[in-house]
Motif scaffolding. Structure first.
Motif, mmCIF file in Angstrom:
data_model
loop_
_atom_site.group_PDB
_atom_site.id
_atom_site.type_symbol
_atom_site.label_atom_id
_atom_site.label_comp_id
_atom_site.label_asym_id
_atom_site.label_seq_id
_atom_site.Cartn_x
_atom_site.Cartn_y
_atom_site.Cartn_z
ATOM 1 N N ARG A 187 0.837 -1.208 0.000
ATOM 2 C CA ARG A 187 0.000 0.000 0.000
ATOM 3 C C ARG A 187 0.870 1.255 0.000
ATOM 4 O O ARG A 187 0.661 2.186 -0.781
ATOM 5 N N GLN A 188 1.894 1.250 0.872
ATOM 6 C CA GLN A 188 2.761 2.432 0.953
ATOM 7 C C GLN A 188 3.547 2.615 -0.345
ATOM 8 O O GLN A 188 3.766 3.742 -0.789
ATOM 9 N N ALA A 189 3.965 1.521 -0.959
ATOM 10 C CA ALA A 189 4.703 1.597 -2.226
ATOM 11 C C ALA A 189 3.841 2.236 -3.320
ATOM 12 O O ALA A 189 4.356 2.793 -4.289
ATOM 13 N N ARG A 190 2.522 2.150 -3.150
ATOM 14 C CA ARG A 190 1.597 2.722 -4.126
ATOM 15 C C ARG A 190 1.107 4.109 -3.709
ATOM 16 O O ARG A 190 0.214 4.678 -4.359
ATOM 17 N N MET B 47 -4.557 4.403 4.021
ATOM 18 C CA MET B 47 -5.369 3.288 4.504
ATOM 19 C C MET B 47 -6.828 3.497 4.104
ATOM 20 O O MET B 47 -7.530 2.536 3.787
ATOM 21 N N GLU B 48 -7.285 4.746 4.136
ATOM 22 C CA GLU B 48 -8.670 5.035 3.742
ATOM 23 C C GLU B 48 -8.917 4.589 2.297
ATOM 24 O O GLU B 48 -9.946 3.976 1.990
ATOM 25 N N GLU B 49 -7.982 4.923 1.430
ATOM 26 C CA GLU B 49 -8.152 4.581 0.011
ATOM 27 C C GLU B 49 -8.201 3.071 -0.195
ATOM 28 O O GLU B 49 -9.034 2.562 -0.945
ATOM 29 N N LEU B 50 -7.294 2.351 0.478
ATOM 30 C CA LEU B 50 -7.275 0.897 0.290
ATOM 31 C C LEU B 50 -8.508 0.244 0.920
ATOM 32 O O LEU B 50 -9.111 -0.655 0.325
ATOM 33 N N ALA B 51 -8.896 0.715 2.103
ATOM 34 C CA ALA B 51 -10.092 0.154 2.744
ATOM 35 C C ALA B 51 -11.293 0.327 1.817
ATOM 36 O O ALA B 51 -12.082 -0.608 1.606
ATOM 37 N N MET C 52 -13.638 -2.736 2.817
ATOM 38 C CA MET C 52 -13.612 -3.117 4.239
ATOM 39 C C MET C 52 -13.484 -1.869 5.109
ATOM 40 O O MET C 52 -13.141 -0.791 4.623
ATOM 41 N N HIS C 53 -13.789 -2.036 6.401
ATOM 42 C CA HIS C 53 -13.698 -0.909 7.311
ATOM 43 C C HIS C 53 -12.243 -0.538 7.561
ATOM 44 O O HIS C 53 -11.365 -1.406 7.619
ATOM 45 N N LEU C 54 -12.015 0.740 7.743
ATOM 46 C CA LEU C 54 -10.680 1.256 8.013
ATOM 47 C C LEU C 54 -10.076 0.592 9.244
ATOM 48 O O LEU C 54 -8.895 0.236 9.254
ATOM 49 N N THR C 55 -10.858 0.422 10.285
ATOM 50 C CA THR C 55 -10.323 -0.163 11.530
ATOM 51 C C THR C 55 -9.900 -1.625 11.295
ATOM 52 O O THR C 55 -8.938 -2.096 11.889
ATOM 53 N N TYR C 56 -10.633 -2.309 10.434
ATOM 54 C CA TYR C 56 -10.291 -3.699 10.141
ATOM 55 C C TYR C 56 -8.976 -3.764 9.346
ATOM 56 O O TYR C 56 -8.085 -4.555 9.662
ATOM 57 N N LEU C 57 -8.850 -2.893 8.351
ATOM 58 C CA LEU C 57 -7.606 -2.843 7.582
ATOM 59 C C LEU C 57 -6.431 -2.508 8.499
ATOM 60 O O LEU C 57 -5.344 -3.086 8.381
#
Lengths: 88, 88
Positions: free
Chosen positions: B19-22, B26-30, B35-40
């Protein structure tokens, strides 16, 4: 950003194909992966939405890695979609 | 027949690294993985024993394949064990 993904049905087929390529019986793989024969049979025939730990157990039982098993599932997916104009 | 396997903790670290390499938040990937941000956040920090479908959703959200994500988890495992004489 999106990539088509193999489903767990493809994963099951990949398990079967890799097991047969190794001349293992279902009994042998179930034993090596620490799961019931009937469960392995379900996985191979219909697919199951397995957890990472169970996938790791199968990969270990096959003497391979999760990434190689997943790559094989992606091959199964490609076989499914070859010749079709599928976007999925 | 047995091969050392990456655990779901390594999977979580691989998700974070990819994710960081991209340059994704976290919001964007969730969002992309549905999925929920807290779960990610739990997945990335502590690991979760995810099912194939959830792993597929994360891979899709990262614009990669499950096999590439699993290979990255195996790299994380190797990082863990580099320099140690671990049999595991």
């Amino acid at each position: 950003v999106s990539a088509p993904q193999a489903t767990y049905v493809h994963l099951g087929r990949a398990v079967r194909r890799m097991r047969q390529a190794r001349d293992m019986t279902m009994e042998e793989l179930a034993d090596a992966a620490g799961m019931h024969l009937t469960y392995l049979s379900d996985i191979e025939l219909y697919g199951r939405n397995l957890t990472w730990d169970k996938i790791a157990g199968l990969a270990r039982g096959l003497g391979t890695t999760i990434s190689a098993l997943a790559a094989s599932a992606e091959d199964e997916r490609r076989r499914d979609h070859d010749g079709e104009a599928v976007q999925s």
